[in-house]
Design a protein around this motif. Structure first.
Motif, PDB file in Angstrom:
ATOM      1  N   PRO A  14      11.591  13.867  44.454  1.00 50.75           N
ATOM      2  CA  PRO A  14      12.340  12.979  43.430  1.00 50.75           C
ATOM      3  C   PRO A  14      12.507  11.661  43.925  1.00 50.75           C
ATOM      4  N   HIS A  15      12.184  11.381  45.072  1.00 47.25           N
ATOM      5  CA  HIS A  15      12.453   9.811  45.809  1.00 47.25           C
ATOM      6  C   HIS A  15      11.099   9.226  46.074  1.00 47.25           C
ATOM      7  N   GLN A  21       7.607   2.107  45.457  1.00 46.12           N
ATOM      8  CA  GLN A  21       7.970   0.691  45.026  1.00 46.12           C
ATOM      9  C   GLN A  21       8.447  -0.298  46.390  1.00 46.12           C
ATOM     10  N   ALA A  22       9.010   0.416  47.035  1.00 45.44           N
ATOM     11  CA  ALA A  22       9.848  -0.362  48.221  1.00 45.44           C
ATOM     12  C   ALA A  22       8.633  -0.728  49.061  1.00 45.44           C
ATOM     13  N   ILE A  23       7.861   0.127  49.558  1.00 42.01           N
ATOM     14  CA  ILE A  23       7.056  -0.093  50.604  1.00 42.01           C
ATOM     15  C   ILE A  23       5.777  -1.011  49.916  1.00 42.01           C
ATOM     16  N   GLY A  24       5.472  -1.048  48.898  1.00 41.72           N
ATOM     17  CA  GLY A  24       4.847  -1.594  47.956  1.00 41.72           C
ATOM     18  C   GLY A  24       5.032  -3.210  47.811  1.00 41.72           C
ATOM     19  N   ALA A  25       6.641  -3.425  47.684  1.00 39.18           N
ATOM     20  CA  ALA A  25       7.145  -4.661  47.762  1.00 39.18           C
ATOM     21  C   ALA A  25       7.004  -5.286  48.819  1.00 39.18           C
ATOM     22  N   ALA A  26       7.135  -4.321  50.259  1.00 42.81           N
ATOM     23  CA  ALA A  26       7.062  -5.200  51.498  1.00 42.81           C
ATOM     24  C   ALA A  26       5.501  -5.455  51.854  1.00 42.81           C
ATOM     25  N   GLY A  27       4.828  -4.959  51.123  1.00 41.64           N
ATOM     26  CA  GLY A  27       3.242  -5.448  51.416  1.00 41.64           C
ATOM     27  C   GLY A  27       2.283  -4.158  51.668  1.00 41.64           C
ATOM     28  N   LEU A  69       6.147  14.798  49.027  1.00 37.24           N
ATOM     29  CA  LEU A  69       4.686  14.409  48.758  1.00 37.24           C
ATOM     30  C   LEU A  69       4.191  13.699  50.017  1.00 37.24           C
ATOM     31  N   ARG A  70       3.030  13.586  50.179  1.00 35.49           N
ATOM     32  CA  ARG A  70       2.537  12.945  51.340  1.00 35.49           C
ATOM     33  C   ARG A  70       1.819  11.490  50.778  1.00 35.49           C
ATOM     34  N   VAL A  71       2.256  10.400  51.245  1.00 35.88           N
ATOM     35  CA  VAL A  71       2.014   9.201  50.776  1.00 35.88           C
ATOM     36  C   VAL A  71       1.143   8.542  51.800  1.00 35.88           C
ATOM     37  N   GLU A  72      -0.124   8.134  51.261  1.00 33.71           N
ATOM     38  CA  GLU A  72      -1.238   7.310  52.176  1.00 33.71           C
ATOM     39  C   GLU A  72      -1.402   5.952  51.640  1.00 33.71           C
ATOM     40  N   CYS A  73      -1.360   4.988  52.557  1.00 35.56           N
ATOM     41  CA  CYS A  73      -1.864   3.537  52.167  1.00 35.56           C
ATOM     42  C   CYS A  73      -2.238   2.840  53.450  1.00 35.56           C
ATOM     43  N   VAL A  74      -2.658   1.748  53.316  1.00 38.32           N
ATOM     44  CA  VAL A  74      -3.170   0.670  54.253  1.00 38.32           C
ATOM     45  C   VAL A  74      -1.910  -0.267  54.326  1.00 38.32           C
ATOM     46  N   VAL A  75      -1.881  -0.909  55.521  1.00 46.98           N
ATOM     47  CA  VAL A  75      -0.976  -1.876  55.695  1.00 46.98           C
ATOM     48  C   VAL A  75      -1.611  -3.006  56.593  1.00 46.98           C
ATOM     49  N   GLU A  76      -1.492  -4.229  56.167  1.00 48.47           N
ATOM     50  CA  GLU A  76      -2.091  -5.312  57.216  1.00 48.47           C
ATOM     51  C   GLU A  76      -0.945  -5.368  58.331  1.00 48.47           C
ATOM     52  N   GLU A  77      -1.589  -5.551  59.557  1.00 54.76           N
ATOM     53  CA  GLU A  77      -0.713  -5.375  60.784  1.00 54.76           C
ATOM     54  C   GLU A  77       0.377  -6.497  60.806  1.00 54.76           C
ATOM     55  N   VAL A  83       7.158  -3.264  56.436  1.00 52.56           N
ATOM     56  CA  VAL A  83       7.033  -1.945  55.628  1.00 52.56           C
ATOM     57  C   VAL A  83       7.737  -0.887  56.187  1.00 52.56           C
ATOM     58  N   VAL A  84       7.575  -0.613  57.329  1.00 50.78           N
ATOM     59  CA  VAL A  84       8.483   0.473  58.139  1.00 50.78           C
ATOM     60  C   VAL A  84       9.955   0.073  57.924  1.00 50.78           C
ATOM     61  N   LEU A  85      10.561  -0.979  57.872  1.00 57.45           N
ATOM     62  CA  LEU A  85      11.981  -1.245  57.562  1.00 57.45           C
ATOM     63  C   LEU A  85      12.279  -0.859  56.284  1.00 57.45           C
ATOM     64  N   ALA A  86      11.336  -1.287  55.074  1.00 56.41           N
ATOM     65  CA  ALA A  86      11.447  -0.922  53.816  1.00 56.41           C
ATOM     66  C   ALA A  86      11.380   0.665  53.598  1.00 56.41           C
ATOM     67  N   LEU A  87      10.483   1.316  54.474  1.00 54.20           N
ATOM     68  CA  LEU A  87      10.260   2.777  54.390  1.00 54.20           C
ATOM     69  C   LEU A  87      11.827   3.313  54.762  1.00 54.20           C
ATOM     70  N   ARG A  88      11.953   3.011  55.762  1.00 56.19           N
ATOM     71  CA  ARG A  88      13.490   3.528  56.316  1.00 56.19           C
ATOM     72  C   ARG A  88      14.587   3.311  55.435  1.00 56.19           C
ATOM     73  N   ALA A  89      14.682   2.166  54.890  1.00 53.18           N
ATOM     74  CA  ALA A  89      15.843   1.995  53.815  1.00 53.18           C
ATOM     75  C   ALA A  89      15.706   2.614  52.597  1.00 53.18           C
ATOM     76  N   ALA A  90      14.666   3.032  51.983  1.00 57.22           N
ATOM     77  CA  ALA A  90      14.426   3.644  50.977  1.00 57.22           C
ATOM     78  C   ALA A  90      14.239   5.153  50.958  1.00 57.22           C
ATOM     79  N   HIS A  91      13.842   5.694  52.176  1.00 52.60           N
ATOM     80  CA  HIS A  91      13.706   7.037  52.477  1.00 52.60           C
ATOM     81  C   HIS A  91      15.167   7.609  52.445  1.00 52.60           C
ATOM     82  N   PRO A  92      15.445   8.917  51.692  1.00 55.41           N
ATOM     83  CA  PRO A  92      16.615   9.607  52.005  1.00 55.41           C
ATOM     84  C   PRO A  92      16.915  10.435  53.416  1.00 55.41           C
ATOM     85  N   TYR A  93      16.000  10.811  54.043  1.00 58.17           N
ATOM     86  CA  TYR A  93      16.138  11.390  55.348  1.00 58.17           C
ATOM     87  C   TYR A  93      16.555  10.553  56.252  1.00 58.17           C
TER      88      TYR A  93
END
Length: 108
Positions: A14-15, A21-27, A69-77, A83-93
């Motif tokens: 559900p999340h 959207q959050a990690i995509g917006a962060a790059g 769900l397992r989400v996989e993507c690439v991120v420029e260094e 992206v990690v900050l956005a992930l932590r902010a958007a993740h419910p755990y």
């Protein structure tokens, strides 16, 4: 050349859209003239909250299984920290399960 990193994160179904959207917006998931690129596969997350945990799901001391769900993507260094900050902010755990590593690939 820009170093690419792979990012894998597990999120309750559900999340997933909010996290994507959050990690995509962060790059995350930028490939050429595309953004928000990812690959998503279903699975089952298993965990047992230990003493001191404040679990989003489940009870301390009791094993839990959750459709995730397992989400996989690439991120420029250069974007990885954001992206990690956005992930932590958007993740419910309380402690989201994710990993990153450098991959062979480059950007112009």
């Amino acid at each position: 050349m820009t170093q690419l990193h792979a990012l894998v994160v597990y999120v309750p179904e559900p999340h997933a859209e909010a996290l994507l959207q959050a990690i995509g917006a962060a790059g995350a998931g930028r490939i050429g003239n595309y953004s928000h690129c990812s690959f998503v596969t279903p699975g089952t997350g298993r965990f047992t909250p230990l003493a001191g945990a404040e679990p989003f799901l489940g009870t301390v001391g009791s094993g839990e299984q959750v459709p995730e769900l397992r989400v996989e993507c690439v991120v420029e260094e250069e974007m990885l920290d954001a992206v990690v900050l956005a992930l932590r902010a958007a993740h419910p755990y309380e402690e989201p399960a994710f990993m990153t590593w450098p991959v062979n690939g480059w950007r112009r």
